[in-house]
Design a protein around this motif. Structure first.
Motif, PDB file in Angstrom:
ATOM      1  N   LYS A 187     -35.624 -32.458  16.040  1.00  0.00           N
ATOM      2  CA  LYS A 187     -35.074 -33.711  15.499  1.00  0.00           C
ATOM      3  C   LYS A 187     -34.490 -33.452  14.112  1.00  0.00           C
ATOM      4  CE  LYS A 187     -36.669 -36.205  18.976  1.00  0.00           C
ATOM      5  NZ  LYS A 187     -37.401 -35.143  19.688  1.00  0.00           N
ATOM      6  N   ALA A 188     -33.185 -33.675  13.964  1.00  0.00           N
ATOM      7  CA  ALA A 188     -32.509 -33.471  12.689  1.00  0.00           C
ATOM      8  C   ALA A 188     -32.310 -34.802  11.977  1.00  0.00           C
ATOM      9  CB  ALA A 188     -31.156 -32.803  12.901  1.00  0.00           C
ATOM     10  N   THR A 189     -32.531 -34.813  10.668  1.00  0.00           N
ATOM     11  CA  THR A 189     -32.233 -35.985   9.841  1.00  0.00           C
ATOM     12  C   THR A 189     -31.423 -35.514   8.635  1.00  0.00           C
ATOM     13  OG1 THR A 189     -34.349 -35.750   8.662  1.00  0.00           O
ATOM     14  CG2 THR A 189     -34.297 -37.257  10.521  1.00  0.00           C
ATOM     15  N   VAL A 244     -44.916 -19.178  25.795  1.00  0.00           N
ATOM     16  CA  VAL A 244     -43.937 -20.205  25.422  1.00  0.00           C
ATOM     17  C   VAL A 244     -44.667 -21.372  24.781  1.00  0.00           C
ATOM     18  CG1 VAL A 244     -42.204 -21.833  26.250  1.00  0.00           C
ATOM     19  CG2 VAL A 244     -42.375 -19.567  27.294  1.00  0.00           C
ATOM     20  N   MET A 245     -44.155 -21.815  23.639  1.00  0.00           N
ATOM     21  CA  MET A 245     -44.623 -23.046  23.012  1.00  0.00           C
ATOM     22  C   MET A 245     -43.635 -24.152  23.382  1.00  0.00           C
ATOM     23  SD  MET A 245     -45.454 -23.892  18.998  1.00  0.00           S
ATOM     24  CE  MET A 245     -43.772 -23.601  18.419  1.00  0.00           C
ATOM     25  N   PHE A 246     -44.140 -25.219  23.984  1.00  0.00           N
ATOM     26  CA  PHE A 246     -43.301 -26.327  24.434  1.00  0.00           C
ATOM     27  C   PHE A 246     -43.172 -27.328  23.289  1.00  0.00           C
ATOM     28  CE2 PHE A 246     -45.227 -24.271  28.031  1.00  0.00           C
ATOM     29  CZ  PHE A 246     -44.202 -24.192  28.967  1.00  0.00           C
ATOM     30  N   LYS A 251     -26.531 -30.259  19.098  1.00  0.00           N
ATOM     31  CA  LYS A 251     -26.501 -28.800  19.040  1.00  0.00           C
ATOM     32  C   LYS A 251     -27.896 -28.212  19.250  1.00  0.00           C
ATOM     33  CE  LYS A 251     -24.821 -25.123  15.954  1.00  0.00           C
ATOM     34  NZ  LYS A 251     -24.183 -24.858  14.634  1.00  0.00           N
ATOM     35  N   LEU A 252     -28.932 -28.949  18.844  1.00  0.00           N
ATOM     36  CA  LEU A 252     -30.307 -28.438  18.879  1.00  0.00           C
ATOM     37  C   LEU A 252     -31.092 -28.859  20.119  1.00  0.00           C
ATOM     38  CD1 LEU A 252     -31.220 -29.245  15.166  1.00  0.00           C
ATOM     39  CD2 LEU A 252     -30.910 -26.948  16.098  1.00  0.00           C
ATOM     40  N   LYS A 253     -30.533 -29.742  20.941  1.00  0.00           N
ATOM     41  CA  LYS A 253     -31.337 -30.379  21.992  1.00  0.00           C
ATOM     42  C   LYS A 253     -31.870 -29.405  23.036  1.00  0.00           C
ATOM     43  CE  LYS A 253     -27.375 -31.634  24.915  1.00  0.00           C
ATOM     44  NZ  LYS A 253     -26.599 -32.766  25.482  1.00  0.00           N
ATOM     45  N   ASN A 254     -31.230 -28.251  23.187  1.00  0.00           N
ATOM     46  CA  ASN A 254     -31.673 -27.305  24.218  1.00  0.00           C
ATOM     47  C   ASN A 254     -32.773 -26.363  23.750  1.00  0.00           C
ATOM     48  OD1 ASN A 254     -29.866 -28.262  26.220  1.00  0.00           O
ATOM     49  ND2 ASN A 254     -28.197 -27.064  25.297  1.00  0.00           N
ATOM     50  N   PHE A 255     -33.159 -26.455  22.474  1.00  0.00           N
ATOM     51  CA  PHE A 255     -34.187 -25.568  21.943  1.00  0.00           C
ATOM     52  C   PHE A 255     -35.573 -26.192  22.086  1.00  0.00           C
ATOM     53  CE2 PHE A 255     -30.261 -24.258  19.899  1.00  0.00           C
ATOM     54  CZ  PHE A 255     -30.329 -22.865  19.982  1.00  0.00           C
ATOM     55  N   LYS A 256     -35.928 -26.563  23.333  1.00  0.00           N
ATOM     56  CA  LYS A 256     -37.201 -27.214  23.607  1.00  0.00           C
ATOM     57  C   LYS A 256     -38.342 -26.211  23.727  1.00  0.00           C
ATOM     58  CE  LYS A 256     -35.074 -30.958  26.269  1.00  0.00           C
ATOM     59  NZ  LYS A 256     -35.033 -31.630  27.601  1.00  0.00           N
TER      60      LYS A 256
END
Length: 217
Positions: free
Chosen positions: A169-171, A162-164, A199-204
Motif C-alpha cells: 500500500k503506497a501513500t 514464501v511470506m504472504f 505498479k506494486l499490486k503484484n508483489f503479494k
C-alpha cells in the motif's frame, strides 16, 4: 524491543527443563540479518522464534518522477518445523509480524516536479514524500534442512519459503502550500499514488531464503 523479547525467551527456555533441547542461531536472509531460537517440542516438531533487520538506500522511478528511497526491513517470526521422519528435512508454517516498508522522497528536476505531465515548482510542492507498507501480519510457508535442537552442538541451516505479505500500500503526501495550485497538485498526487499502487499490486508474495549457523545446548 525485539532484542528484549528474544532475551526474555532465552531466559525462559534455559529455566524450563521440559524442553528436550534449545538452540540459538544467527542468520542472513532476504528478510535481513537476525537472531533466532529453536525449542524441541516433540521428537519431530521444533518451535522457532526470531527477528530480522536490514536498511538499504536505493533510487527508483514512477512515471516522470524520480525517487530516492530507503528500504527498512523489520520482522518477527513464530514458526513450527515438522521434521519428516525425524530427519533434517522439514516443512515450516507460521506467522510473521511484518514491519517492512519503503520510504520515498521525490527529487525535483530543474527546480520543478512533473506529476503526470503537469509541472509544478518545487516551492509549490515542497517535499513530495511517500511510504509503501505491507500487511502487519503475514503467513509463512516453507521448507528447509537443519539439525534439531535435541542434537546438541554446532549446526548449519537453510530455509526456503514464501511470506504472504499482501499487496503493498503506497501513500503520497507533500509539504508545500500549493501556491494557488493546491487542488491541481492534490489531484495529480492522488493519480500518482494510484499509479504506484498499480505498479506494486503484484508483489503479494515475498520470497524468503535464509542460511544460518546454530548451536544446540
Amino acid at each position: 524491543m525485539k532484542k528484549q523479547i528474544l532475551c526474555a525467551a532465552v531466559m525462559a527456555a534455559v529455566s524450563v527443563p521440559a524442553f528436550a533441547g534449545t538452540d540459538v542461531e544467527a542468520h542472513v536472509s532476504t528478510l535481513g540479518l537476525g537472531l533466532g531460537m529453536g525449542f524441541q517440542t516433540t521428537d519431530t516438531i521444533v518451535a522457532r522464534i526470531g527477528f530480522n533487520e536490514f536498511n538499504k538506500s536505493f533510487s527508483t522511478s514512477s512515471g516522470s518522477l524520480n525517487y530516492d528511497g530507503k528500504l527498512k526491513l523489520s520482522s518477527l517470526d513464530a514458526l513450527l518445523d515438522w521434521h519428516l521422519f525425524g530427519g533434517a528435512t522439514h516443512l515450516t508454517a507460521g506467522i510473521m509480524s511484518n514491519n517492512n516498508k519503503f520510504n520515498l522522497t521525490a527529487t525535483p528536476t530543474g527546480g520543478s516536479y512533473t506529476i503526470n505531465g503537469q509541472s509544478f515548482t518545487a516551492a509549490q510542492v515542497g517535499t513530495l514524500n511517500g511510504e509503501v507498507a505491507f500487511n502487519s501480519a503475514a503467513p509463512y510457508l516453507g521448507f528447509g534442512w537443519n539439525s534439531q535442537p535435541k542434537n546438541k552442538g554446532l549446526s548449519f541451516k537453510s530455509d526456503f519459503g514464501v511470506m504472504f505479505q499482501g499487496s503493498p500500500k503506497a501513500t503520497l503526501s507533500y509539504t508545500g502550500n500549493g501556491g494557488g495550485n493546491a487542488s491541481q497538485i492534490n489531484s495529480q498526487v492522488a493519480v500518482e499514488q494510484a499509479n504506484l499502487n498499480d505498479k506494486l499490486k503484484n508483489f503479494k508474495y515475498y520470497p524468503v531464503i535464509s542460511v544460518a549457523v546454530g548451536y544446540a545446548f
